[in-house]
Motif scaffolding. Sequence first.
Motif: not given
Length: 87
Positions: A35, A39, A45, A76, A85
């Motif tokens: 993540c 990011n 996300g 994720m 994320c």
Amino acid sequence: MKRKSKGFMALFLTVSLMSVPFQSVDAAPAKFKNCTELNKVYAGGVAKDAKVTNKGGKTKYKPHVSAEIYKAHTKMDRDKDGIACER
């Protein structure tokens, strides 16, 4: 003679530029390790569609909507809300 060589050079450059492959529309979505990496590119996300809502509470950023990228990173999405994320 110079005129012919200039014409040949222009033709050569045109043909060589036409043979350079362009990125196709069907390119595979980027694959991120975690993540933190995702990011860096998508701060909020990645959501599978625009209709999903975050179950985890208030987030700081709006997620990027892309079904293909989400599908590549479904593991994720810890809370299984359709946003990988999110933050």
